[in-house]
Design a protein around this motif. Structure first.
Motif, PDB file in Angstrom:
ATOM      1  N   TYR A   1      -5.618   1.017  -3.391  1.00 33.32           N
ATOM      2  CA  TYR A   1      -4.745   0.703  -2.261  1.00 33.32           C
ATOM      3  C   TYR A   1      -5.520  -0.205  -1.309  1.00 33.32           C
ATOM      4  O   TYR A   1      -6.679   0.072  -0.993  1.00 33.32           O
ATOM      5  N   THR A   2      -4.871  -1.268  -0.847  1.00 35.63           N
ATOM      6  CA  THR A   2      -5.528  -2.232   0.039  1.00 35.63           C
ATOM      7  C   THR A   2      -4.668  -2.486   1.264  1.00 35.63           C
ATOM      8  O   THR A   2      -3.454  -2.709   1.150  1.00 35.63           O
ATOM      9  N   LEU A   3      -5.294  -2.449   2.412  1.00 37.91           N
ATOM     10  CA  LEU A   3      -4.646  -2.831   3.669  1.00 37.91           C
ATOM     11  C   LEU A   3      -5.343  -4.065   4.219  1.00 37.91           C
ATOM     12  O   LEU A   3      -6.560  -4.064   4.401  1.00 37.91           O
ATOM     13  N   THR A   4      -4.566  -5.119   4.440  1.00 40.30           N
ATOM     14  CA  THR A   4      -5.101  -6.319   5.067  1.00 40.30           C
ATOM     15  C   THR A   4      -4.377  -6.540   6.387  1.00 40.30           C
ATOM     16  O   THR A   4      -3.496  -5.773   6.767  1.00 40.30           O
ATOM     17  N   SER A   5      -4.738  -7.605   7.054  1.00 37.31           N
ATOM     18  CA  SER A   5      -4.095  -7.929   8.322  1.00 37.31           C
ATOM     19  C   SER A   5      -2.670  -8.426   8.137  1.00 37.31           C
ATOM     20  O   SER A   5      -1.958  -8.622   9.126  1.00 37.31           O
ATOM     21  N   ARG A   6      -2.232  -8.606   6.878  1.00 39.31           N
ATOM     22  CA  ARG A   6      -0.892  -9.136   6.616  1.00 39.31           C
ATOM     23  C   ARG A   6      -0.051  -8.269   5.686  1.00 39.31           C
ATOM     24  O   ARG A   6       1.170  -8.401   5.669  1.00 39.31           O
ATOM     25  N   ARG A   7      -0.671  -7.394   4.920  1.00 37.44           N
ATOM     26  CA  ARG A   7       0.099  -6.691   3.890  1.00 37.44           C
ATOM     27  C   ARG A   7      -0.618  -5.426   3.426  1.00 37.44           C
ATOM     28  O   ARG A   7      -1.792  -5.202   3.723  1.00 37.44           O
ATOM     29  N   VAL A   8       0.156  -4.619   2.690  1.00 36.93           N
ATOM     30  CA  VAL A   8      -0.385  -3.495   1.939  1.00 36.93           C
ATOM     31  C   VAL A   8      -0.197  -3.823   0.465  1.00 36.93           C
ATOM     32  O   VAL A   8       0.883  -4.252   0.050  1.00 36.93           O
ATOM     33  N   VAL A   9      -1.250  -3.661  -0.316  1.00 40.02           N
ATOM     34  CA  VAL A   9      -1.190  -3.970  -1.745  1.00 40.02           C
ATOM     35  C   VAL A   9      -1.503  -2.713  -2.533  1.00 40.02           C
ATOM     36  O   VAL A   9      -2.500  -2.034  -2.268  1.00 40.02           O
ATOM     37  N   LEU A  10      -0.641  -2.406  -3.493  1.00 37.53           N
ATOM     38  CA  LEU A  10      -0.871  -1.289  -4.397  1.00 37.53           C
ATOM     39  C   LEU A  10      -1.174  -1.858  -5.776  1.00 37.53           C
ATOM     40  O   LEU A  10      -0.308  -2.495  -6.390  1.00 37.53           O
ATOM     41  N   ARG A  11      -2.415  -1.691  -6.226  1.00 33.67           N
ATOM     42  CA  ARG A  11      -2.743  -2.047  -7.612  1.00 33.67           C
ATOM     43  C   ARG A  11      -2.687  -0.747  -8.402  1.00 33.67           C
ATOM     44  O   ARG A  11      -3.487   0.159  -8.208  1.00 33.67           O
ATOM     45  N   VAL A  12      -1.673  -0.645  -9.265  1.00 33.62           N
ATOM     46  CA  VAL A  12      -1.392   0.611  -9.948  1.00 33.62           C
ATOM     47  C   VAL A  12      -1.169   0.355 -11.439  1.00 33.62           C
ATOM     48  O   VAL A  12      -0.985  -0.783 -11.868  1.00 33.62           O
ATOM     49  N   GLY A  13      -1.155   1.426 -12.192  1.00 32.22           N
ATOM     50  CA  GLY A  13      -0.864   1.329 -13.613  1.00 32.22           C
ATOM     51  C   GLY A  13      -2.045   1.748 -14.462  1.00 32.22           C
ATOM     52  O   GLY A  13      -3.130   1.191 -14.318  1.00 32.22           O
ATOM     53  N   VAL A  14      -1.831   2.733 -15.347  1.00 33.88           N
ATOM     54  CA  VAL A  14      -2.897   3.200 -16.224  1.00 33.88           C
ATOM     55  C   VAL A  14      -2.980   2.329 -17.467  1.00 33.88           C
ATOM     56  O   VAL A  14      -4.032   1.789 -17.801  1.00 33.88           O
ATOM     57  N   ALA A  15      -1.854   2.166 -18.155  1.00 33.30           N
ATOM     58  CA  ALA A  15      -1.836   1.353 -19.375  1.00 33.30           C
ATOM     59  C   ALA A  15      -1.558  -0.110 -19.080  1.00 33.30           C
ATOM     60  O   ALA A  15      -2.157  -1.006 -19.669  1.00 33.30           O
TER      61      ALA A  15
ATOM     62  N   PRO B   1       4.497  -6.824   2.590  1.00 32.10           N
ATOM     63  CA  PRO B   1       4.148  -7.457   3.865  1.00 32.10           C
ATOM     64  C   PRO B   1       4.290  -6.464   5.020  1.00 32.10           C
ATOM     65  O   PRO B   1       5.229  -5.657   5.050  1.00 32.10           O
ATOM     66  N   LEU B   2       3.370  -6.510   5.956  1.00 30.97           N
ATOM     67  CA  LEU B   2       3.430  -5.596   7.098  1.00 30.97           C
ATOM     68  C   LEU B   2       4.713  -5.782   7.894  1.00 30.97           C
ATOM     69  O   LEU B   2       5.221  -4.830   8.489  1.00 30.97           O
ATOM     70  N   ALA B   3       5.244  -6.999   7.901  1.00 32.16           N
ATOM     71  CA  ALA B   3       6.486  -7.261   8.629  1.00 32.16           C
ATOM     72  C   ALA B   3       7.663  -6.497   8.036  1.00 32.16           C
ATOM     73  O   ALA B   3       8.685  -6.309   8.703  1.00 32.16           O
ATOM     74  N   LYS B   4       7.535  -6.052   6.784  1.00 36.67           N
ATOM     75  CA  LYS B   4       8.607  -5.311   6.122  1.00 36.67           C
ATOM     76  C   LYS B   4       8.421  -3.797   6.213  1.00 36.67           C
ATOM     77  O   LYS B   4       9.220  -3.043   5.681  1.00 36.67           O
ATOM     78  N   ILE B   5       7.349  -3.362   6.864  1.00 37.45           N
ATOM     79  CA  ILE B   5       7.082  -1.929   6.996  1.00 37.45           C
ATOM     80  C   ILE B   5       7.576  -1.460   8.361  1.00 37.45           C
ATOM     81  O   ILE B   5       7.065  -1.872   9.398  1.00 37.45           O
ATOM     82  N   GLY B   6       8.604  -0.624   8.354  1.00 42.32           N
ATOM     83  CA  GLY B   6       9.191  -0.168   9.598  1.00 42.32           C
ATOM     84  C   GLY B   6       8.655   1.154  10.087  1.00 42.32           C
ATOM     85  O   GLY B   6       8.921   1.570  11.215  1.00 42.32           O
TER      86      GLY B   6
ATOM     87  N   LEU C   1       1.087   6.006  -0.535  1.00 40.37           N
ATOM     88  CA  LEU C   1      -0.347   6.022  -0.812  1.00 40.37           C
ATOM     89  C   LEU C   1      -0.736   7.480  -1.014  1.00 40.37           C
ATOM     90  O   LEU C   1      -0.725   8.265  -0.072  1.00 40.37           O
ATOM     91  N   ARG C   2      -1.060   7.830  -2.233  1.00 39.91           N
ATOM     92  CA  ARG C   2      -1.198   9.219  -2.633  1.00 39.91           C
ATOM     93  C   ARG C   2      -2.620   9.756  -2.474  1.00 39.91           C
ATOM     94  O   ARG C   2      -3.601   9.060  -2.708  1.00 39.91           O
ATOM     95  N   ALA C   3      -2.672  11.033  -2.072  1.00 43.12           N
ATOM     96  CA  ALA C   3      -3.903  11.828  -2.100  1.00 43.12           C
ATOM     97  C   ALA C   3      -5.084  11.102  -1.464  1.00 43.12           C
ATOM     98  O   ALA C   3      -6.169  11.029  -2.040  1.00 43.12           O
TER      99      ALA C   3
END
Length: 208
Positions: A90-104, A112-117, A162-164
């Motif tokens: 999980y990544t938080l930047t000054s502009r967005r939250v990024v989820l890099r996910v996936g096992v396989a 984008p932070l502007a889309k997070i209410g 953002l889990r656990a």
């Protein structure tokens, strides 16, 4: 070599654009993920009840079979939780939250932070917890695509989660500040007595 070896920045699909800064990165704590997302304690209790019933009925073979089945089931759930935690960033930047996910098959989800209410913090310990993000407007994120990084039971309007997080309260505070920093200038100019309103209501609750 893994599928993540060619990442220019860990957890991100590319280099950060000019003017965007990295504020926080983290991953789920796998033991906490196993308990909270895959319900290993509940599964363990279920098998414990079955063992008790087998003992009550005097079935030695039933007791042995149930113990083995329970151990295998819980072991697989814990192994999957470990794999999810290991491959998630999980990544938080000054502009967005990024989820890099996936096992396989890995993927990066940019929010984008502007889309997070707002955000809802579900405590799982003194400072541990899950952080669910409320998105503004329609989006095309499906629940199954997000799972297990999705708020439970929000099937019609999935919320990324953002889990656990071992430091959920700290992440909530940093997210609140990052969202407030990109708020419109006219909101930032409001009277000090209303300064809390520059932060989305959901985020206020998340860090209360």
């Amino acid at each position: 070599m893994t599928e993540y070896d060619d990442e220019p920045v860990r957890g991100l699909p590319g280099e950060l654009p000019e003017g965007e800064t990295l504020l926080w990165q983290g991953s789920p704590e796998w033991r906490l993920l196993a308990r909270s997302a895959f319900f290993t304690r509940i599964v363990g209790l279920y098998f414990a009840v079955l063992v008790a019933l087998a003992i009550y009925n005097g079935s030695t073979s039933g007791v042995i079979a149930t113990i083995i089945a329970g151990a295998v089931g819980i072991g697989l759930l814990m192994l999957y939780a470990w794999a999810v935690a290991r491959t998630t960033v999980y990544t938080l930047t000054s502009r967005r939250v990024v989820l890099r996910v996936g096992v396989a098959l890995n993927m990066c989800i940019n929010l984008p932070l502007a889309k997070i209410g707002g955000a809802n913090l579900r405590p799982l310990g003194p400072v541990e917890g899950d952080l669910a993000l409320q998105l503004i407007g329609p989006h095309k994120l499906g629940y199954l695509v997000l799972w297990p990084h999705a708020r439970p039971w929000k099937l019609g309007n999935p919320q990324p989660m953002l889990r656990a997080l071992p430091d959920a309260a700290v992440v909530g505070e940093r997210l609140a500040r990052a969202v407030a920093a990109i708020a419109p200038v006219d909101r930032a100019a409001e009277a000090p007595s209303k300064s809390a309103e520059t932060m989305p209501a959901g985020l206020q609750g998340a860090i209360a």
